[in-house]
Design an enzyme around this catalytic site. Sequence first.
Site, PDB file in Angstrom:
ATOM      1  N   ASP A 301       0.844  -1.206   0.000  1.00  0.00           N
ATOM      2  CA  ASP A 301       0.000   0.000   0.000  1.00  0.00           C
ATOM      3  C   ASP A 301       0.877   1.254   0.000  1.00  0.00           C
ATOM      4  O   ASP A 301       0.556   2.243  -0.673  1.00  0.00           O
ATOM      5  CB  ASP A 301      -0.894   0.027   1.247  1.00  0.00           C
ATOM      6  CG  ASP A 301      -1.899  -1.109   1.263  1.00  0.00           C
ATOM      7  OD1 ASP A 301      -2.195  -1.666   0.202  1.00  0.00           O
ATOM      8  OD2 ASP A 301      -2.392  -1.430   2.365  1.00  0.00           O
TER       9      ASP A 301
HETATM   10  P1  AP5 Z   1      -0.729  -5.951   3.819  1.00  0.00           P
HETATM   11  O1  AP5 Z   1      -0.967  -7.096   2.939  1.00  0.00           O
HETATM   12  O2  AP5 Z   1       0.015  -6.128   5.071  1.00  0.00           O
HETATM   13  O3  AP5 Z   1      -0.050  -4.813   3.127  1.00  0.00           O
HETATM   14  P2  AP5 Z   1       0.396  -4.676   1.730  1.00  0.00           P
HETATM   15  O4  AP5 Z   1       0.439  -3.236   1.510  1.00  0.00           O
HETATM   16  O5  AP5 Z   1      -0.312  -5.529   0.779  1.00  0.00           O
HETATM   17  O6  AP5 Z   1       1.903  -5.157   2.013  1.00  0.00           O
HETATM   18  P3  AP5 Z   1       2.635  -6.518   1.873  1.00  0.00           P
HETATM   19  O7  AP5 Z   1       3.601  -6.592   2.978  1.00  0.00           O
HETATM   20  O8  AP5 Z   1       1.670  -7.620   1.687  1.00  0.00           O
HETATM   21  O9  AP5 Z   1       3.391  -6.139   0.600  1.00  0.00           O
HETATM   22  P4  AP5 Z   1       3.159  -6.673  -0.834  1.00  0.00           P
HETATM   23  O10 AP5 Z   1       3.369  -8.135  -0.845  1.00  0.00           O
HETATM   24  O11 AP5 Z   1       1.902  -6.132  -1.399  1.00  0.00           O
HETATM   25  O12 AP5 Z   1       4.322  -5.970  -1.545  1.00  0.00           O
HETATM   26  P5  AP5 Z   1       5.818  -6.428  -1.682  1.00  0.00           P
HETATM   27  O13 AP5 Z   1       6.253  -7.357  -0.598  1.00  0.00           O
HETATM   28  O14 AP5 Z   1       5.999  -6.846  -3.072  1.00  0.00           O
HETATM   29  O15 AP5 Z   1      -2.138  -5.261   4.040  1.00  0.00           O
HETATM   30  C1  AP5 Z   1      -2.322  -4.258   4.959  1.00  0.00           C
HETATM   31  C2  AP5 Z   1      -3.667  -3.576   4.836  1.00  0.00           C
HETATM   32  O16 AP5 Z   1      -4.601  -4.255   4.016  1.00  0.00           O
HETATM   33  C3  AP5 Z   1      -4.321  -3.436   6.182  1.00  0.00           C
HETATM   34  O17 AP5 Z   1      -4.188  -2.101   6.612  1.00  0.00           O
HETATM   35  C4  AP5 Z   1      -5.761  -3.847   5.956  1.00  0.00           C
HETATM   36  O18 AP5 Z   1      -6.683  -2.965   6.540  1.00  0.00           O
HETATM   37  C5  AP5 Z   1      -5.867  -3.883   4.461  1.00  0.00           C
HETATM   38  N1  AP5 Z   1      -6.892  -4.830   3.987  1.00  0.00           N
HETATM   39  C6  AP5 Z   1      -6.959  -6.156   4.218  1.00  0.00           C
HETATM   40  N2  AP5 Z   1      -8.084  -6.676   3.671  1.00  0.00           N
HETATM   41  C7  AP5 Z   1      -8.739  -5.647   3.075  1.00  0.00           C
HETATM   42  C8  AP5 Z   1      -9.947  -5.548   2.345  1.00  0.00           C
HETATM   43  N3  AP5 Z   1     -10.734  -6.605   2.114  1.00  0.00           N
HETATM   44  N4  AP5 Z   1     -10.289  -4.317   1.876  1.00  0.00           N
HETATM   45  C9  AP5 Z   1      -9.507  -3.240   2.087  1.00  0.00           C
HETATM   46  N5  AP5 Z   1      -8.361  -3.277   2.780  1.00  0.00           N
HETATM   47  C10 AP5 Z   1      -7.978  -4.473   3.265  1.00  0.00           C
HETATM   48  O19 AP5 Z   1       6.557  -5.062  -1.380  1.00  0.00           O
HETATM   49  C11 AP5 Z   1       6.196  -3.826  -1.906  1.00  0.00           C
HETATM   50  C12 AP5 Z   1       7.413  -2.945  -1.811  1.00  0.00           C
HETATM   51  O20 AP5 Z   1       7.855  -2.895  -0.460  1.00  0.00           O
HETATM   52  C13 AP5 Z   1       8.629  -3.436  -2.570  1.00  0.00           C
HETATM   53  O21 AP5 Z   1       8.589  -3.075  -3.909  1.00  0.00           O
HETATM   54  C14 AP5 Z   1       9.742  -2.762  -1.808  1.00  0.00           C
HETATM   55  O22 AP5 Z   1       9.879  -1.418  -2.155  1.00  0.00           O
HETATM   56  C15 AP5 Z   1       9.273  -2.845  -0.391  1.00  0.00           C
HETATM   57  N6  AP5 Z   1       9.784  -4.023   0.308  1.00  0.00           N
HETATM   58  C16 AP5 Z   1       9.091  -5.159   0.587  1.00  0.00           C
HETATM   59  N7  AP5 Z   1       9.847  -6.020   1.280  1.00  0.00           N
HETATM   60  C17 AP5 Z   1      11.047  -5.420   1.468  1.00  0.00           C
HETATM   61  C18 AP5 Z   1      12.255  -5.784   2.132  1.00  0.00           C
HETATM   62  N8  AP5 Z   1      12.387  -6.966   2.731  1.00  0.00           N
HETATM   63  N9  AP5 Z   1      13.288  -4.899   2.120  1.00  0.00           N
HETATM   64  C19 AP5 Z   1      13.153  -3.692   1.514  1.00  0.00           C
HETATM   65  N10 AP5 Z   1      12.042  -3.293   0.883  1.00  0.00           N
HETATM   66  C20 AP5 Z   1      10.994  -4.147   0.843  1.00  0.00           C
END
Ligand code: AP5
Length: 347
Positions: A301
């Site tokens: 997000d």
């Molecule tokens: P959540 O799934 O925790 O958040 P997200 O934003 O999807 O984050 P993720 O940790 O899952 O990341 P990602 O897999 O999408 O991205 P990536 O790992 O590729 O969801 C949280 C929210 O969802 C909550 O607030 C909740 O309310 C809401 N929600 C749930 N259900 C819902 C519903 N039905 N309707 C509405 N809202 C809902 O990473 C992305 C970027 O992060 C990368 O490109 C990089 O820049 C960085 N990054 C990731 N990992 C690393 C690392 N290890 N080191 C450095 N940078 C990193």
Amino acid sequence: SNKSNAREGILVGCGNPLLDISAPVPLQFLEGYGMNVDDAILAEERHMPIYRELVDGYQAEYLAGGSVQNSLRIAQWILRQPNVAVFFGCVGQDDYADILREKARAAGVDAHYQVSPDTPTGTCAVLITGTHRSLCANLAAANKFTIDHLEQPANKALIDNAQYYYISGFFLTVNPPSIMRVAATANAKQRPFLMNLSAPFISQYFMEPLMAVMPYVDIIFGNEAEAHAFATAQGWPADADLREIGKRLVALPKINSERPRIAILTQGCDPVLLIQHDKVQEFPVTRLAVHEIVDTNGAGDAFVGGFLSQYVQGKSLDVCIRCGNYAAGHIIKNPGCTYSGEPEFNE
Ligand code: AP5
Ligand code: NA
């Protein structure tokens, strides 16, 4: 670099305003509810006791959540100028709605909630097991959103006045007609319409409304798991890698063929992929040291939020993506999808 040069109301988002209830829990807690460590699901009847149990039995924290609201809050943080982003979603008439309203206001998001007086505000359980998190959203009032809200003259004016539109895939479970309305407005006015694949279950169970809106989508965001779920649901070759899936995503039919679709796929600490036509570009992610990571909740997000903060200023896609990575990297150093201090993004 102080204020941005984006005007008020230039960005409109629609989604589920949820209050996150986050707590570290033992694995048995998940098992008891038939959940896996990396799930993102909608609560069924059997999940309903989760929220009470979290608050009564664990160190629960309340955080502003809801995917689109998260992204808009992060965009506002980087923009340093309130009310660039307008948000629509439905809440109840209760303390949780007041918390969400206050958090949106404090972040500079111009939230215009529809209110469903008889339904509690939606919540999302964030069950933390070590470095994993499992999400269980109880949409409640968020699920009561209706298109009438967008038809209110003041809200319709806000939509007409915007120049960029962002809606989550999550919102497909709530009100596809509203999504189609916003998408059609964007298309009629030749303005970008951005969407997110949001979670694997969206492609698994909501492919029909997703494909109905896809022809309007100018930019589609997703992570690895979501892209693969989409590919599987489409019956694309099982050995298609992320690059191939991206190329197929951008090649799906599009209403405005003069503005070809773009796909932006994140893959944790591996490079972000930008797919245009049959070209794939990679944008590296700065690896964080283990001790710097608080949790990755909201990383996806925040990436979108950082991206949007630059996109609404007309910046190039590579600046937008670098800002997405900056924003995601920052919130990983903070609990949930929250930030601290002043933004430090330099183009
Ligand atoms: P959540 O799934 O925790 O958040 P997200 O934003 O999807 O984050 P993720 O940790 O899952 O990341 P990602 O897999 O999408 O991205 P990536 O790992 O590729 O969801 C949280 C929210 O969802 C909550 O607030 C909740 O309310 C809401 N929600 C749930 N259900 C819902 C519903 N039905 N309707 C509405 N809202 C809902 O990473 C992305 C970027 O992060 C990368 O490109 C990089 O820049 C960085 N990054 C990731 N990992 C690393 C690392 N290890 N080191 C450095 N940078 C990193
Ligand atoms: Na975080």
